[in-house]
Design an enzyme around this catalytic site. Structure first.
Site, PDB file in Angstrom:
ATOM      1  N   ASP A 469       0.829  -1.209   0.000  1.00 39.46           N
ATOM      2  CA  ASP A 469       0.000   0.000   0.000  1.00 39.46           C
ATOM      3  C   ASP A 469       0.864   1.259   0.000  1.00 39.46           C
ATOM      4  O   ASP A 469       2.067   1.219   0.318  1.00 39.46           O
ATOM      5  CB  ASP A 469      -0.898  -0.044   1.248  1.00 39.46           C
ATOM      6  CG  ASP A 469      -2.193   0.720   1.080  1.00 39.46           C
ATOM      7  OD1 ASP A 469      -2.335   1.468   0.105  1.00 39.46           O
ATOM      8  OD2 ASP A 469      -3.076   0.560   1.959  1.00 39.46           O
ATOM      9  N   ASP A 539     -10.669   2.072  -3.303  1.00 38.08           N
ATOM     10  CA  ASP A 539     -11.203   1.886  -1.948  1.00 38.08           C
ATOM     11  C   ASP A 539     -12.717   1.900  -1.963  1.00 38.08           C
ATOM     12  O   ASP A 539     -13.352   1.595  -0.957  1.00 38.08           O
ATOM     13  CB  ASP A 539     -10.699   2.993  -1.023  1.00 38.08           C
ATOM     14  CG  ASP A 539      -9.346   2.656  -0.435  1.00 38.08           C
ATOM     15  OD1 ASP A 539      -8.902   1.504  -0.580  1.00 38.08           O
ATOM     16  OD2 ASP A 539      -8.720   3.550   0.166  1.00 38.08           O
TER      17      ASP A 539
HETATM   18  C1  DGJ Z   1      -5.791   1.955   2.057  1.00 33.00           C
HETATM   19  C2  DGJ Z   1      -6.215   0.766   1.240  1.00 33.00           C
HETATM   20  O1  DGJ Z   1      -6.694   1.167   0.004  1.00 33.00           O
HETATM   21  C3  DGJ Z   1      -7.234  -0.046   2.029  1.00 33.00           C
HETATM   22  O2  DGJ Z   1      -7.680  -1.115   1.259  1.00 33.00           O
HETATM   23  C4  DGJ Z   1      -6.600  -0.512   3.305  1.00 33.00           C
HETATM   24  O3  DGJ Z   1      -5.553  -1.397   3.014  1.00 33.00           O
HETATM   25  C5  DGJ Z   1      -6.090   0.672   4.078  1.00 33.00           C
HETATM   26  N1  DGJ Z   1      -5.223   1.496   3.307  1.00 33.00           N
HETATM   27  C6  DGJ Z   1      -5.342   0.227   5.318  1.00 33.00           C
HETATM   28  O4  DGJ Z   1      -4.807   1.269   5.989  1.00 33.00           O
END
Ligand code: DGJ
Length: 718
Positions: A469, A539
């Site tokens: 991430d 997301d």
């Molecule tokens: C952002 C990501 O896009 C989410 O899926 C998740 O992993 C969060 N970060 C966790 O902090």
């Protein structure tokens, strides 16, 4: 596939499977003559536009179709290459020097690029252009592929002058003839990435860019020109994308002749590069794709190319596992017992991979600390990752783990030990976003630290998947380790450092499946896909929003590159309630997974989840590796959408209703790419139809009695 050079006309003719790309050397200038539908060799020279050399306020030079437009002799348009010479001026006079044609394709040092496995799979042309005054040498590289219909281009710049030259801009440019065009690109923001936007080409300069230090949520590195009559299934498409994950810019620049230059390259707002005598700079690769058969034609070419010539490694051609991620199920609030309960039901319904997302390390119980401290929190997970992963494995699931390796929390042991390791400007506030700072990946010691700390965790437990991430963009994106005159190199050095880290870690753990993520799809590009064959698309897990996001993303990125999860309702990003089967049907448009606590589902939805898993297992090869057709565009009309997958035998059609309408008119969705006379049977819906009927009459869409309904049809060719 061929690259031809005609000595007498000085014409280069590059022939792909369905395109020709033609250049000519004229009075030393490298001219662009043609890019479009494949034409035979020779006998076209008389047709090309020659600039009018009569009286005009504008110089003849400014009207030549230049392969690399630069500042000289009155060229006033967007420049593809810009430097500050030793004398302080920015004149660049590139003239043809020599060229080479060779089999195969070399990699680009330090950068991701498209590749072939055998030299017979591609041919490469290198053209050297030289500025006799400054000594600058520019090598243009063009690769044509035997099996794939994409042209790969890049530019290598060498400073052979005695002076220091500052590189200010490096773009891949291509000039199209004056015509009626529309611009197509992918616009968005966090949680609404890659919405397809299409509008008339303005007479002027149209620009998209990211100076975020990542390709970004806002503008994807994709730009296309199409004609107004171009549809999904017919018409010309001229498209470009970047094999790069950092800041970029792309332009359509329409000059006095109304002929647009399309360009894509590094973003000069946040880039310059000092080159001393002998220094070499390799600009990132750009992919050019021409399709004579509409936007689905573009997608077929790009999907096949991205799957086989960009993505690499163990997982490239393998079916992607059905995953269950705990993020939206628990956020930071979990312990071993809670995780195992979710995983156990996942295993029972057929999931294959359990992903432990954020919150397993340091003292991270919210997003305000511990990034950089990649040590398991044994208060939450007694016995550590190994014990947890072994229990998960015993259930028949692989274990996956979340990292955010490029970041550091000010409240972390790493930051306390190395406060200078983050990007910042001395004397200015270190602006935090999500309460974190960005490590300076341009520094070798930082790269090595990340490589070792992540490797240590991956060696400590049986981890089969990593979610990588990256949750903020660069603000004071400068390296403390660089001198003032090199500060503007910080962002590009960061990306080169990131690529070194990824190259090393993915080579060390070749069977681990890596999925990239940046607050969802904030770094969805061909650069990152070279190391990690799939990306968390967004997301936003709301089914209605996801239809649009996945539809836009599919323009160039294959379904095997898109993570897509079923989540709970009311949806955590929109508050919307959509039926469970629709959430499943939308997630089948990518790498299918769940991101909720399955234990909270009622029996009906759980059965639906079981059915979806069984269906994905049966059909995922077609969905992940087959040809994909967009049939109905949710950005037009009323938000309804339809898409289709086929491998030639099995045909899967998914239709998504947005809002139910009273007394609605009956609808048919016309399928594509079938055999006219072949017979196709959908046993579940008791339908037997010819390919011709499905393509020209179309599949009747059931009347919807509720919002956000959806249907999936599976036909088998008899
Ligand atoms: C952002 C990501 O896009 C989410 O899926 C998740 O992993 C969060 N970060 C966790 O902090």
């Amino acid at each position: 596939m061929q690259i031809h050079f005609n000595e007498s006309t000085q014409v280069f003719h590059l022939q792909g499977k369905s395109f020709s790309y033609i250049m000519q050397v004229k009075d030393g200038l490298m001219l662009h003559l043609y890019w479009g539908r494949k034409i035979p060799l020779g006998h076209h020279e008389a047709l090309h536009f020659l600039p009018w050399e009569g009286a005009s306020f504008d110089s003849a030079h400014s009207r030549w179709p230049l392969e690399v437009p630069t500042q000289e002799k009155g060229f006033f348009g967007q420049q593809a290459l810009r430097v500050k010479n030793g004398g302080g001026d920015d004149v660049v006079s590139l003239r043809y020097k020599t060229h080479r044609i060779m089999d195969g394709k070399k990699g680009l040092p330090g950068l991701p690029s498209s590749y072939v496995e055998k030299d017979t799979d591609a041919q490469t042309l290198e053209i050297d252009l030289e500025d006799h005054v400054s000594g600058l040498l520019v090598t243009l590289r063009y690769t044509v592929f035997a099996e794939y219909d994409v042209l790969a281009r890049s530019m290598l710049i060498q400073n052979h002058s005695a002076d220091t030259v500052t590189l200010l801009d490096a773009q891949t440019a291509v000039r199209l003839p004056a015509d009626n065009y529309e611009i197509l690109h992918l616009k968005g923001g966090w949680a609404r990435e890659r919405h397809a936007k299409r509008f008339a080409m303005p007479e002027g300069n149209f620009a998209i860019k990211s100076r975020r230090g990542a390709s970004g949520h806002e503008n994807n590195p994709f730009l296309a020109l199409v004609h107004p009559e171009t549809t999904e299934s017919m018409g010309d498409v001229y498209a470009m994308t970047h094999v790069y994950s950092g800041s970029f810019s792309a332009f359509v620049d329409v000059g006095i002749d109304r002929a647009p230059y399309m360009m894509m390259g590094l973003c000069s707002d946040v880039f310059s590069w000092q080159m001393q005598n002998g220094d070499v700079f390799q600009a990132p690769e750009t992919l050019l794709c021409y399709a004579p058969d509409g936007l689905n034609g573009l997608s077929h070419r790009m999907h096949a190319f991205v799957r086989r010539c960009i993505c690499r490694g163990y997982w490239r051609d393998r079916p992607r596992p059905i995953l269950l991620n705990n993020w939206e199920a628990t956020y930071f609030d979990f312990n071993t017992e809670k995780l195992l309960k979710i995983a156990a039901l996942g295993a029972q319904i057929g999931c294959e991979l359990f992903v432990l997302d954020d919150g397993w390390f340091g003292k991270r119980n919210s997003d305000n600390c511990s990034l950089g401290d990649w040590v398991v929190n044994e208060d939450k997970l007694p016995g550590g990752l190994k014990a947890l992963a072994e229990k998960i494995n015993e259930m028949g699931l692989k274990m996956g783990l979340w990292f955010e390796p490029e970041m550091v929390s000010p409240d972390s042991d790493l930051y306390r030990a190395h406060p200078d390791w983050c990007l910042h400007v001395d004397g200015r506030e270190r602006t935090q976003a999500r309460q974190q700072l960005i490590l300076d990946l341009g520094r070798k010691e930082v790269q090595d630290h990340i490589i070792e700390s992540i490797s240590h965790v991956l060696e400590s437990a049986p981890i089969g998947y990593v979610k990588w991430d990256m949750n903020r963009n660069m603000m004071e994106g400068f390296s403390a380790a660089l001198p003032a005159q090199r500060k503007m190199e910080s962002q590009h050095r960061y990306i080169l450092g990131l690529y070194r880290v990824l190259e090393t870690i993915t080579a060390r753990f070749p069977e681990v499946l890596f999925e990239s993520c940046s607050g969802g799809g904030g770094r969805f590009d061909c650069g990152i896909l070279h190391y990690m064959p799939q990306t968390w698309t967004s997301d936003d897990t709301d089914a209605a929003e996801r239809v649009k996001i996945q539809y836009g993303t599919s323009l160039i990125y294959p379904c095997s590159s898109m993570g897509a999860h079923v989540s709970a309702v009311p949806n955590h990003q929109t508050g919307r309630i959509t039926p469970f089967h629709t959430r499943c049907n939308v997630a089948m448009g990518g790498n299918f997974g769940f991101e909720l606590d399955l234990n909270k589902l009622n029996e009906e939805d759980l059965q639906c989840a079981r059915n979806a898993v069984a269906m994905v297992k049966k059909l995922r090869t077609v969905m992940q590796q087959g040809d994909y057709y967009r049939l109905q565009n949710p950005f037009l009309s009323d938000g309804d959408a339809a898409w289709q997958f086929t491998d030639g035998r099995t045909v899967i059609v998914c239709f998504y209703r947005n809002q139910a309408q009273p007394n609605a008119s009956p609808r048919q969705v016309k399928l594509q790419g079938l055999e006219e006379d072949a017979v196709y049977v959908d046993t579940a819906h008791q339908m037997t139809c010819t390919g011709g009927a499905l393509m020209h009459i179309g599949l009747p869409v059931p009347y919807a009695w509720k919002d956000y309904d959806s249907w999936v049809y599976v036909f088998e060719k008899q």
